[in-house]
Design a protein around this motif. Structure first.
Motif, PDB file in Angstrom:
ATOM      1  N   GLN A  81       0.864  -1.180   0.000  1.00 52.80           N
ATOM      2  CA  GLN A  81       0.000   0.000   0.000  1.00 52.80           C
ATOM      3  C   GLN A  81       0.897   1.225   0.000  1.00 52.80           C
ATOM      4  O   GLN A  81       1.711   1.392   0.911  1.00 52.80           O
ATOM      5  CB  GLN A  81      -0.902   0.005   1.235  1.00 52.80           C
ATOM      6  N   MET A  82       0.733   2.052  -1.011  1.00 54.37           N
ATOM      7  CA  MET A  82       1.593   3.227  -1.170  1.00 54.37           C
ATOM      8  C   MET A  82       0.741   4.480  -1.049  1.00 54.37           C
ATOM      9  O   MET A  82      -0.155   4.706  -1.874  1.00 54.37           O
ATOM     10  CB  MET A  82       2.293   3.187  -2.533  1.00 54.37           C
ATOM     11  N   ASN A  83       1.012   5.258  -0.025  1.00 55.79           N
ATOM     12  CA  ASN A  83       0.275   6.505   0.218  1.00 55.79           C
ATOM     13  C   ASN A  83       1.226   7.691   0.097  1.00 55.79           C
ATOM     14  O   ASN A  83       2.443   7.532   0.140  1.00 55.79           O
ATOM     15  CB  ASN A  83      -0.359   6.499   1.601  1.00 55.79           C
ATOM     16  N   SER A  84       0.653   8.872  -0.033  1.00 53.39           N
ATOM     17  CA  SER A  84       1.447  10.108  -0.121  1.00 53.39           C
ATOM     18  C   SER A  84       2.552   9.970  -1.156  1.00 53.39           C
ATOM     19  O   SER A  84       3.717  10.296  -0.891  1.00 53.39           O
ATOM     20  CB  SER A  84       2.032  10.455   1.250  1.00 53.39           C
ATOM     21  N   LEU A  85       2.193   9.486  -2.315  1.00 53.55           N
ATOM     22  CA  LEU A  85       3.197   9.224  -3.350  1.00 53.55           C
ATOM     23  C   LEU A  85       3.857  10.503  -3.834  1.00 53.55           C
ATOM     24  O   LEU A  85       3.230  11.572  -3.895  1.00 53.55           O
ATOM     25  CB  LEU A  85       2.561   8.485  -4.515  1.00 53.55           C
ATOM     26  N   LYS A  86       5.131  10.372  -4.171  1.00 56.97           N
ATOM     27  CA  LYS A  86       5.945  11.487  -4.647  1.00 56.97           C
ATOM     28  C   LYS A  86       6.468  11.172  -6.047  1.00 56.97           C
ATOM     29  O   LYS A  86       6.612   9.998  -6.398  1.00 56.97           O
ATOM     30  CB  LYS A  86       7.127  11.706  -3.702  1.00 56.97           C
ATOM     31  N   PRO A  87       6.795  12.198  -6.817  1.00 57.97           N
ATOM     32  CA  PRO A  87       7.359  11.928  -8.150  1.00 57.97           C
ATOM     33  C   PRO A  87       8.592  11.038  -8.098  1.00 57.97           C
ATOM     34  O   PRO A  87       8.815  10.228  -9.012  1.00 57.97           O
ATOM     35  CB  PRO A  87       7.696  13.326  -8.667  1.00 57.97           C
ATOM     36  N   GLU A  88       9.363  11.146  -7.040  1.00 54.53           N
ATOM     37  CA  GLU A  88      10.564  10.308  -6.925  1.00 54.53           C
ATOM     38  C   GLU A  88      10.259   8.843  -6.641  1.00 54.53           C
ATOM     39  O   GLU A  88      11.165   8.012  -6.637  1.00 54.53           O
ATOM     40  CB  GLU A  88      11.520  10.861  -5.857  1.00 54.53           C
ATOM     41  N   GLY A 112       7.542  -7.157 -13.073  1.00 57.14           N
ATOM     42  CA  GLY A 112       7.545  -5.733 -12.774  1.00 57.14           C
ATOM     43  C   GLY A 112       6.264  -5.041 -13.184  1.00 57.14           C
ATOM     44  O   GLY A 112       5.579  -5.461 -14.125  1.00 57.14           O
ATOM     45  N   THR A 113       5.939  -3.981 -12.463  1.00 57.86           N
ATOM     46  CA  THR A 113       4.778  -3.157 -12.801  1.00 57.86           C
ATOM     47  C   THR A 113       5.176  -1.688 -12.672  1.00 57.86           C
ATOM     48  O   THR A 113       5.845  -1.302 -11.714  1.00 57.86           O
ATOM     49  CB  THR A 113       3.571  -3.492 -11.897  1.00 57.86           C
ATOM     50  N   GLN A 114       4.788  -0.891 -13.646  1.00 55.99           N
ATOM     51  CA  GLN A 114       5.218   0.509 -13.688  1.00 55.99           C
ATOM     52  C   GLN A 114       4.350   1.362 -12.771  1.00 55.99           C
ATOM     53  O   GLN A 114       3.108   1.281 -12.812  1.00 55.99           O
ATOM     54  CB  GLN A 114       5.111   1.043 -15.125  1.00 55.99           C
ATOM     55  N   VAL A 115       5.013   2.175 -11.973  1.00 50.99           N
ATOM     56  CA  VAL A 115       4.336   3.180 -11.155  1.00 50.99           C
ATOM     57  C   VAL A 115       4.877   4.544 -11.577  1.00 50.99           C
ATOM     58  O   VAL A 115       6.089   4.765 -11.548  1.00 50.99           O
ATOM     59  CB  VAL A 115       4.582   2.955  -9.652  1.00 50.99           C
ATOM     60  N   THR A 116       3.982   5.420 -11.982  1.00 55.82           N
ATOM     61  CA  THR A 116       4.373   6.764 -12.399  1.00 55.82           C
ATOM     62  C   THR A 116       3.598   7.779 -11.572  1.00 55.82           C
ATOM     63  O   THR A 116       2.373   7.729 -11.518  1.00 55.82           O
ATOM     64  CB  THR A 116       4.072   6.991 -13.891  1.00 55.82           C
ATOM     65  N   VAL A 117       4.348   8.666 -10.920  1.00 57.16           N
ATOM     66  CA  VAL A 117       3.740   9.696 -10.077  1.00 57.16           C
ATOM     67  C   VAL A 117       3.998  11.050 -10.723  1.00 57.16           C
ATOM     68  O   VAL A 117       5.158  11.452 -10.881  1.00 57.16           O
ATOM     69  CB  VAL A 117       4.299   9.661  -8.649  1.00 57.16           C
ATOM     70  N   SER A 118       2.945  11.725 -11.097  1.00 58.68           N
ATOM     71  CA  SER A 118       3.083  13.034 -11.752  1.00 58.68           C
ATOM     72  C   SER A 118       3.048  14.150 -10.708  1.00 58.68           C
ATOM     73  O   SER A 118       2.381  14.045  -9.682  1.00 58.68           O
ATOM     74  CB  SER A 118       1.959  13.231 -12.764  1.00 58.68           C
TER      75      SER A 118
END
Length: 119
Positions: A81-88, A112-118
């Motif tokens: 569970q990923m919260n408060s995601l950042k571009p990094e 693998g699965t791509q995660v992109t944070v804008s």
């Protein structure tokens, strides 16, 4: 044979949340540790979080307090569970599992699965 398959990646705005899943299937006797790693372009793969078979967790300093790893041993599945995601946090996220079969353990990786944070 064994398969390790991740799901749940995608595109999210900064501050948002995503939940990754990773399921191991096939000829499995038991699973020791399961973990999540990530690799950003031009960088080495790094540990994000891991959990032993007994539930002991380990997190990268960069995600502590924001990400939570959990497991469903009956389903041979680990979650992130990923919260408060950042571009990094943008990266390809990989799952691995230390799988026991035929009286020995071996590390298996997902695709693998791509995660992109804008921003």
């Amino acid at each position: 044979q064994v398969r390790v398959v991740e799901s749940g990646g995608g595109l999210v705005q900064a501050g948002g949340s995503l939940r990754l899943s990773c399921a191991a299937s096939g000829s499995i006797f038991s699973i020791n540790a399961m973990g999540w790693y990530r690799q950003a372009p031009g960088k080495q793969r790094e540990l994000v979080a891991s959990m032993t078979g007994r539930g002991i967790t380990n997190y990268s300093d960069s995600v502590k307090g924001r990400f939570t790893i959990s497991r469903d041993n009956a389903k041979n599945t680990v979650y992130l569970q990923m919260n408060s995601l950042k571009p990094e946090d943008t990266a390809v996220y990989y799952c691995n599992a230390d799988i026991v079969r035929d009286r020995r353990s071996e590390i298996w990786w997902g695709q693998g699965t791509q995660v992109t944070v804008s921003s």
